[in-house]
Enzyme design. Structure first.
Site, PDB file in Angstrom:
ATOM      1  N   LYS A 186       0.853  -1.187   0.000  1.00  0.00           N
ATOM      2  CA  LYS A 186       0.000   0.000   0.000  1.00  0.00           C
ATOM      3  C   LYS A 186       0.891   1.240   0.000  1.00  0.00           C
ATOM      4  CE  LYS A 186      -2.573   1.644   3.652  1.00  0.00           C
ATOM      5  NZ  LYS A 186      -2.538   3.116   3.696  1.00  0.00           N
ATOM      6  N   LYS A 201      -7.507   7.890  -0.951  1.00  0.00           N
ATOM      7  CA  LYS A 201      -8.616   8.398  -0.117  1.00  0.00           C
ATOM      8  C   LYS A 201      -9.268   9.608  -0.789  1.00  0.00           C
ATOM      9  CE  LYS A 201      -7.205   6.714   4.439  1.00  0.00           C
ATOM     10  NZ  LYS A 201      -6.010   5.917   4.233  1.00  0.00           N
ATOM     11  N   ILE A 233     -14.710  16.503  -6.126  1.00  0.00           N
ATOM     12  CA  ILE A 233     -15.850  16.475  -7.036  1.00  0.00           C
ATOM     13  C   ILE A 233     -15.668  15.291  -8.001  1.00  0.00           C
ATOM     14  CG2 ILE A 233     -16.299  18.954  -6.896  1.00  0.00           C
ATOM     15  CD1 ILE A 233     -14.892  19.155  -9.684  1.00  0.00           C
ATOM     16  N   PRO A 234     -16.775  14.753  -8.502  1.00  0.00           N
ATOM     17  CA  PRO A 234     -16.683  13.536  -9.329  1.00  0.00           C
ATOM     18  C   PRO A 234     -15.677  13.635 -10.468  1.00  0.00           C
ATOM     19  CG  PRO A 234     -18.959  13.983  -8.778  1.00  0.00           C
ATOM     20  CD  PRO A 234     -18.176  15.150  -8.254  1.00  0.00           C
ATOM     21  N   ASN A 235     -15.619  14.767 -11.151  1.00  0.00           N
ATOM     22  CA  ASN A 235     -14.709  14.906 -12.292  1.00  0.00           C
ATOM     23  C   ASN A 235     -13.244  14.738 -11.854  1.00  0.00           C
ATOM     24  OD1 ASN A 235     -14.243  15.581 -15.110  1.00  0.00           O
ATOM     25  ND2 ASN A 235     -13.331  17.465 -14.312  1.00  0.00           N
ATOM     26  N   THR A 252     -10.250   3.719  10.884  1.00  0.00           N
ATOM     27  CA  THR A 252     -10.221   2.884  12.091  1.00  0.00           C
ATOM     28  C   THR A 252      -9.868   3.664  13.357  1.00  0.00           C
ATOM     29  OG1 THR A 252      -7.902   2.278  11.849  1.00  0.00           O
ATOM     30  CG2 THR A 252      -9.498   0.877  10.740  1.00  0.00           C
ATOM     31  N   GLY A 303       1.103  -2.098   8.613  1.00  0.00           N
ATOM     32  CA  GLY A 303       2.201  -1.194   8.306  1.00  0.00           C
ATOM     33  C   GLY A 303       3.345  -1.396   9.265  1.00  0.00           C
TER      34      GLY A 303
END
Ligand code: C5P
Length: 237
Positions: free
Chosen positions: A34, A63, A67-69, A119, A209
């Site tokens: 990751k 993460k 906005i969607p675009n 978490t 991690g």
């Protein structure tokens, strides 16, 4: 799936060299890494290309909450780098998750995972931001929304894995950080569990991690994770 295949090691480093040293030391012991915002920002996309070129899978933990675009553009960029997983905040809603999933269609190996509730958050933290649901209820609600929006899976704490597996059925990916070895300090994880508990609860992948990357012997740490997942906690004593 071999237990070891479920392990994703989080390369949370502030520079490229120690991250690559861990990858070198782990060798064949780990095939999935990751990369989060810190390492991506300091080391750049070449680090991801390098991992992919070495045959490693990369979970790009962006993460995304935009906005969607913009989310679609970032998902395409992740796909073009060869990432296998990318994260989007489910609290962005259907529009954001739909945009991410649509953008990922050009990259058949790319899986879009919806982050439910990180978490470290507790019921009190949710209340502070105006969410009156408990963490468990909020995770369930967001996970259902993520599935309706076409996401391939969700990120949740291991404490919610069993509940989510029950709600979502066998197919969606459930990826859980917040995993610590038995007897280890949970650090900043408020909703943590052991590797075995996470996998027994239905986690498809577990993310560790510091337990691995800061261990004196990272290969031995991976072995401990594997023994724990295999249900032999006595091997860790
Ligand atoms: O704690 P550990 O070093 O195993 O963290 C691995 C990953 O788990 C981090 O990269 C972070 O994304 C996630 N994490 C989290 N909540 C925390 C601590 C870590 O989701 N409280």
């Amino acid at each position: 799936m071999e237990p070891t295949d479920r392990l994703v090691v989080a390369l949370d480093f502030d520079s490229r060299r120690p991250a690559e040293e861990v990858v070198d030391r782990l060798g064949d012991a780990c095939g999935f890494y990751k990369v989060g915002l810190e390492l991506l920002t300091v080391a750049g996309p070449d680090l991801v290309r390098g991992l992919v070129a070495r045959g490693k899978h990369v979970f790009l933990d962006l993460k995304l909450f935009e906005i969607p675009n913009s989310v679609a553009g970032a998902v395409r960029a992740a796909g073009a780098l060869g990432a296998s997983m990318v994260t989007v905040h489910s609290m962005g809603g259907r529009g954001v998750m739909n945009a991410a999933v649509t953008a990922a269609r050009d990259f058949p190996r790319l899986r879009v995972l919806a982050l439910t509730v990180v978490t470290s958050m507790t019921d009190t933290d949710l209340d502070d931001i105006g969410v009156t649901a408990s963490t468990t209820d909020q995770v369930g609600r967001l996970a259902r929304l993520a599935m309706e929006s076409g996401c391939h899976g969700v990120i949740a704490s291991p404490r919610e894995a069993a509940l989510l597996r029950g709600h979502l059925g066998p197919d969606p990916l459930i990826v859980t950080p917040g995993v610590v070895l038995p007897g280890e300090s949970p650090d900043d994880h408020a909703r943590h569990a052991t590797p075995w508990a996470a996998v027994a609860g239905g986690a498809s992948y577990i993310v560790l991690g510091r337990s691995v990357t800061r261990a004196a012997d990272p290969v031995a740490a991976v072995r401990l994770v594997r023994s724990d997942v295999a249900g032999r906690p006595e091997a860790i004593a």
